[in-house]
Design an enzyme around this catalytic site. Structure first.
Site, PDB file in Angstrom:
ATOM      1  N   SER A  72      14.611  75.341   7.481  1.00  0.00           N
ATOM      2  CA  SER A  72      15.073  74.387   8.492  1.00  0.00           C
ATOM      3  C   SER A  72      16.374  74.873   9.122  1.00  0.00           C
ATOM      4  O   SER A  72      16.939  75.898   8.738  1.00  0.00           O
ATOM      5  CB  SER A  72      15.291  73.005   7.858  1.00  0.00           C
ATOM      6  OG  SER A  72      16.454  73.015   7.050  1.00  0.00           O
ATOM      7  N   SER A  74      19.253  73.264   8.998  1.00  0.00           N
ATOM      8  CA  SER A  74      20.378  72.510   8.438  1.00  0.00           C
ATOM      9  C   SER A  74      21.582  73.377   8.079  1.00  0.00           C
ATOM     10  O   SER A  74      22.681  72.858   7.937  1.00  0.00           O
ATOM     11  CB  SER A  74      19.928  71.737   7.194  1.00  0.00           C
ATOM     12  OG  SER A  74      19.646  72.615   6.126  1.00  0.00           O
ATOM     13  N   LYS A 135      22.301  74.184   0.424  1.00  0.00           N
ATOM     14  CA  LYS A 135      23.419  73.534   1.099  1.00  0.00           C
ATOM     15  C   LYS A 135      24.712  74.215   0.657  1.00  0.00           C
ATOM     16  O   LYS A 135      24.713  75.089  -0.202  1.00  0.00           O
ATOM     17  CB  LYS A 135      23.489  72.035   0.760  1.00  0.00           C
ATOM     18  CG  LYS A 135      22.222  71.235   1.052  1.00  0.00           C
ATOM     19  CD  LYS A 135      21.902  71.142   2.532  1.00  0.00           C
ATOM     20  CE  LYS A 135      20.570  70.418   2.754  1.00  0.00           C
ATOM     21  NZ  LYS A 135      20.131  70.476   4.170  1.00  0.00           N
ATOM     22  N   SER A 220      21.382  67.551   9.070  1.00  0.00           N
ATOM     23  CA  SER A 220      21.202  68.001   7.689  1.00  0.00           C
ATOM     24  C   SER A 220      20.962  66.813   6.772  1.00  0.00           C
ATOM     25  O   SER A 220      21.723  65.840   6.798  1.00  0.00           O
ATOM     26  CB  SER A 220      22.441  68.785   7.220  1.00  0.00           C
ATOM     27  OG  SER A 220      22.328  69.102   5.841  1.00  0.00           O
TER      28      SER A 220
END
Length: 264
Positions: A72, A74, A135, A220
């Site tokens: 993705s 994010s 992350k 996100s």
């Protein structure tokens, strides 16, 4: 990825047990009946060929480095859709495959690290629960974190930002967002923000937990929405981009310049 890990463990154990059983029992029977049953069974032959390869892959993937594909946007602008990265599996302790239990403590995440982890999920019925997510660590145990208007305050000190203008976007993603340099204590990196901030709030990070956020702050799904990340969910530290390729046979894009790029 979780299915592959289960399959890899099952095949490695199965082939190893077949070889062990053959060595301890069946090979002796074949030797005693030489001339009648002197040929090695196909299953044993395949196990002998594949077990060393499977065992090496399992050890490398579980304890040294694991590949991961960015799914993705994010983590833009630092990690792009189609980036294939390597994850250092011993940075935060050696862990067993499948249950992710830590067996040898080595280190702990530092503020600013990009980490891969088992997603805790929004709820027990979340279909993505247990899948690998990526992350950046923003808050470590003991931190007081405030996020408001796309700006961080850590332990009472506002984090400094440098505006780099509008982001050009990448393959139609995040075009027109504002590119900022975020100066976390001990780690400087870039982030994206839009005119529509999301996930504002305040957190106190207890022992054994971490607050993680995506670098593409307003696009996100991270700890601001589903809570603090438990230490036992950590998989490892992302450290290298080894390929960028989108679509089958890279038909949607290939960027050789990203190969070998370190992850800040």
């Amino acid at each position: 990825m979780k299915l592959f890990e289960i399959l890899l463990v099952v095949l490695t154990l199965s082939s190893g047990l077949i070889l062990l059983a053959d060595k301890l029992h069946f090979a002796k029977r074949r030797a005693a009946r030489a001339g009648l049953l002197d040929s090695e069974p196909v299953l044993v032959d395949y196990s002998r060929a594949f077990f060393p390869v499977l065992a090496i892959v399992l050890v490398v993937r579980s304890f040294i480095a694991e590949p991961y594909k960015i799914p993705s946007s994010s983590m833009m602008p630092n990690l792009l859709i189609g980036d294939f990265i390597l994850v250092n599996k011993f940075a935060y302790g050696l862990r067993l495959p499948l249950n992710n239990a830590k067996v040898v403590p080595v280190g702990e995440p530092e503020r600013g690290d990009v980490v891969v982890f088992h997603f805790p999920g929004h709820s027990d019925t979340d279909p993505n629960k247990g899948e690998n997510f990526i992350k950046r660590v923003i808050g470590v145990p003991g931190d007081e974190v405030v996020f408001q208007g796309d700006s961080l305050v850590l332990n009472g000190e506002p984090v400094k930002y440098e505006n780099k203008g509008l982001y050009a976007g990448h393959r139609g993603q995040a075009e027109g967002a504002t590119l900022l340099v975020e100066q976390l204590p001990g780690r400087t990196h870039t982030v994206l923000e839009t005119d529509y901030p999301r996930g504002e709030g305040q957190w106190t990070v207890p022992p054994g937990k971490y607050l993680v956020m995506g670098d593409n702050r307003d696009n996100s799904d991270d700890g601001r929405f589903w809570g603090l990340l438990p230490e036992e969910n950590l998989r490892g530290k992302a450290f290298l981009i080894w390929l960028n390729c989108s679509g089958w046979f890279c038909k949607d894009g290939f960027e050789p310049s990203r190969i070998g790029t370190g992850i800040n």
